[in-house]
Enzyme design. Structure first.
Site, PDB file in Angstrom:
ATOM      1  N   ASP A 105       0.854  -1.195   0.000  1.00 38.77           N
ATOM      2  CA  ASP A 105       0.000   0.000   0.000  1.00 38.77           C
ATOM      3  C   ASP A 105       0.891   1.247   0.000  1.00 38.77           C
ATOM      4  O   ASP A 105       1.888   1.317   0.710  1.00 38.77           O
ATOM      5  CB  ASP A 105      -0.916  -0.002   1.231  1.00 38.77           C
ATOM      6  CG  ASP A 105      -2.063   0.978   1.088  1.00 38.77           C
ATOM      7  OD1 ASP A 105      -3.211   0.511   0.940  1.00 38.77           O
ATOM      8  OD2 ASP A 105      -1.811   2.204   1.101  1.00 38.77           O
ATOM      9  N   ILE A 106       0.488   2.225  -0.779  1.00 37.67           N
ATOM     10  CA  ILE A 106       1.300   3.447  -0.925  1.00 37.67           C
ATOM     11  C   ILE A 106       1.251   4.310   0.334  1.00 37.67           C
ATOM     12  O   ILE A 106       2.145   5.133   0.568  1.00 37.67           O
ATOM     13  CB  ILE A 106       0.827   4.229  -2.177  1.00 37.67           C
ATOM     14  CG1 ILE A 106       1.911   5.151  -2.696  1.00 37.67           C
ATOM     15  CG2 ILE A 106      -0.459   4.996  -1.894  1.00 37.67           C
ATOM     16  CD1 ILE A 106       1.639   5.677  -4.093  1.00 37.67           C
TER      17      ILE A 106
ATOM     18  N   ASN B 280     -12.963  -3.312   2.162  1.00 40.58           N
ATOM     19  CA  ASN B 280     -13.967  -2.261   2.272  1.00 40.58           C
ATOM     20  C   ASN B 280     -14.882  -2.331   1.052  1.00 40.58           C
ATOM     21  O   ASN B 280     -14.408  -2.484  -0.075  1.00 40.58           O
ATOM     22  CB  ASN B 280     -13.290  -0.887   2.343  1.00 40.58           C
ATOM     23  CG  ASN B 280     -12.470  -0.723   3.600  1.00 40.58           C
ATOM     24  OD1 ASN B 280     -12.907  -1.110   4.684  1.00 40.58           O
ATOM     25  ND2 ASN B 280     -11.274  -0.168   3.479  1.00 40.58           N
TER      26      ASN B 280
ATOM     27  N   GLU C 108     -12.361   3.287  -1.507  1.00 38.55           N
ATOM     28  CA  GLU C 108     -11.975   4.438  -2.331  1.00 38.55           C
ATOM     29  C   GLU C 108     -11.502   4.049  -3.717  1.00 38.55           C
ATOM     30  O   GLU C 108     -11.484   4.890  -4.621  1.00 38.55           O
ATOM     31  CB  GLU C 108     -10.903   5.245  -1.606  1.00 38.55           C
ATOM     32  CG  GLU C 108     -11.451   5.841  -0.308  1.00 38.55           C
ATOM     33  CD  GLU C 108     -10.637   6.996   0.228  1.00 38.55           C
ATOM     34  OE1 GLU C 108      -9.445   7.060  -0.090  1.00 38.55           O
ATOM     35  OE2 GLU C 108     -11.218   7.808   0.971  1.00 38.55           O
ATOM     36  N   VAL C 109     -11.079   2.812  -3.884  1.00 40.00           N
ATOM     37  CA  VAL C 109     -10.624   2.355  -5.208  1.00 40.00           C
ATOM     38  C   VAL C 109     -11.597   1.284  -5.683  1.00 40.00           C
ATOM     39  O   VAL C 109     -11.832   0.285  -4.980  1.00 40.00           O
ATOM     40  CB  VAL C 109      -9.183   1.810  -5.157  1.00 40.00           C
ATOM     41  CG1 VAL C 109      -8.773   1.303  -6.541  1.00 40.00           C
ATOM     42  CG2 VAL C 109      -8.211   2.886  -4.680  1.00 40.00           C
TER      43      VAL C 109
ATOM     44  N   HIS D  93      -9.988  -5.124  -3.595  1.00 43.95           N
ATOM     45  CA  HIS D  93      -8.686  -5.315  -2.970  1.00 43.95           C
ATOM     46  C   HIS D  93      -8.899  -5.762  -1.536  1.00 43.95           C
ATOM     47  O   HIS D  93      -9.793  -5.271  -0.845  1.00 43.95           O
ATOM     48  CB  HIS D  93      -7.819  -4.054  -3.009  1.00 43.95           C
ATOM     49  CG  HIS D  93      -8.528  -2.810  -2.598  1.00 43.95           C
ATOM     50  ND1 HIS D  93      -9.457  -2.181  -3.406  1.00 43.95           N
ATOM     51  CD2 HIS D  93      -8.460  -2.065  -1.465  1.00 43.95           C
ATOM     52  CE1 HIS D  93      -9.926  -1.115  -2.780  1.00 43.95           C
ATOM     53  NE2 HIS D  93      -9.344  -1.023  -1.584  1.00 43.95           N
TER      54      HIS D  93
ATOM     55  N   HIS E 286      -6.957  -5.841   2.020  1.00 45.37           N
ATOM     56  CA  HIS E 286      -5.827  -5.306   2.761  1.00 45.37           C
ATOM     57  C   HIS E 286      -5.295  -6.404   3.678  1.00 45.37           C
ATOM     58  O   HIS E 286      -6.072  -7.016   4.427  1.00 45.37           O
ATOM     59  CB  HIS E 286      -6.249  -4.143   3.662  1.00 45.37           C
ATOM     60  CG  HIS E 286      -6.810  -2.950   2.948  1.00 45.37           C
ATOM     61  ND1 HIS E 286      -6.105  -1.774   2.782  1.00 45.37           N
ATOM     62  CD2 HIS E 286      -8.019  -2.732   2.367  1.00 45.37           C
ATOM     63  CE1 HIS E 286      -6.864  -0.880   2.142  1.00 45.37           C
ATOM     64  NE2 HIS E 286      -8.026  -1.445   1.891  1.00 45.37           N
TER      65      HIS E 286
HETATM   66  P1  AMP Z   1      -9.861   1.397   0.233  1.00 46.80           P
HETATM   67  O1  AMP Z   1     -10.207   2.563   1.095  1.00 46.80           O
HETATM   68  O2  AMP Z   1     -10.172   0.070   0.873  1.00 46.80           O
HETATM   69  O3  AMP Z   1     -10.431   1.525  -1.165  1.00 46.80           O
HETATM   70  O4  AMP Z   1      -8.291   1.383   0.112  1.00 46.80           O
HETATM   71  C1  AMP Z   1      -7.574   1.923  -0.976  1.00 46.80           C
HETATM   72  C2  AMP Z   1      -6.116   1.781  -0.639  1.00 46.80           C
HETATM   73  O5  AMP Z   1      -5.378   1.931  -1.830  1.00 46.80           O
HETATM   74  C3  AMP Z   1      -5.587   2.828   0.348  1.00 46.80           C
HETATM   75  O6  AMP Z   1      -5.042   2.164   1.471  1.00 46.80           O
HETATM   76  C4  AMP Z   1      -4.533   3.571  -0.474  1.00 46.80           C
HETATM   77  O7  AMP Z   1      -3.439   3.968   0.304  1.00 46.80           O
HETATM   78  C5  AMP Z   1      -4.173   2.552  -1.521  1.00 46.80           C
HETATM   79  N1  AMP Z   1      -3.625   3.076  -2.767  1.00 46.80           N
HETATM   80  C6  AMP Z   1      -4.138   4.059  -3.540  1.00 46.80           C
HETATM   81  N2  AMP Z   1      -3.376   4.249  -4.632  1.00 46.80           N
HETATM   82  C7  AMP Z   1      -2.359   3.366  -4.551  1.00 46.80           C
HETATM   83  C8  AMP Z   1      -1.229   3.081  -5.372  1.00 46.80           C
HETATM   84  N3  AMP Z   1      -0.984   3.736  -6.512  1.00 46.80           N
HETATM   85  N4  AMP Z   1      -0.382   2.093  -4.969  1.00 46.80           N
HETATM   86  C9  AMP Z   1      -0.605   1.431  -3.820  1.00 46.80           C
HETATM   87  N5  AMP Z   1      -1.648   1.650  -2.996  1.00 46.80           N
HETATM   88  C10 AMP Z   1      -2.513   2.618  -3.352  1.00 46.80           C
END
Ligand code: AMP
Length: 125
Positions: A39-40, A97, A105-106, A110, A112
């Site tokens: 994770d970034i 999530n 958010e993505v 995914h 975690h």
């Molecule tokens: P969520 O809130 O479950 O959608 O988590 C999205 C996660 O993606 C967050 O923990 C971000 O830090 C992570 N994230 C977003 N962009 C990137 C990226 N380019 N590389 C790695 N992790 C990312």
């Protein structure tokens, strides 16, 4: 900004771009079904994301539309990543999530993997 987990898959999401190698990621594992990368913005000493290779918005979408092979391959990949990182003995947390209340958010499924210290309460009270 949380996503709408009922929306159709949008292949412009950041993890789709990582899968297409359009943007870099710190990859720790890859097989036919899954890609795992750090994770970034890590929220624990170990914070790894595992994503399926197919176009699935969320756990809900994947569990409804994913093939048996994709689901089995993805679940095995999550376990493989955690074992390879040495996380089984100390323990770890899996988190997925989904949608607005989940704080997703993505818009590409995914999981975690969080580890490296006692992680405290399961959710904020
Ligand atoms: P969520 O809130 O479950 O959608 O988590 C999205 C996660 O993606 C967050 O923990 C971000 O830090 C992570 N994230 C977003 N962009 C990137 C990226 N380019 N590389 C790695 N992790 C990312």
């Amino acid at each position: 900004m949380p996503i709408d987990a009922t929306a159709p898959y949008d292949d412009q999401n950041v993890f789709a771009k990582i899968l297409r190698r359009e943007i870099p990621a710190a990859t720790v594992y890859e097989d036919d079904y899954a890609l795992a990368f750090n994770d970034i913005t890590p929220q624990a000493p170990a914070h790894i994301l595992v994503i399926p290779k197919g176009p699935y918005v969320s756990w809900d979408d994947f569990s409804a539309r994913g093939s048996d092979a994709e689901i089995a391959g993805f679940v095995r990949a999550v376990g493989t990543v955690a074992r390879a990182a040495g996380l089984v003995a100390p323990g770890y947390r899996l988190l997925a999530n989904i949608g607005a209340h989940g704080g997703q958010e993505v818009a590409h499924l995914h999981v975690h993997i969080l580890a490296g210290r006692p992680l405290g309460p399961m959710v904020a009270r």
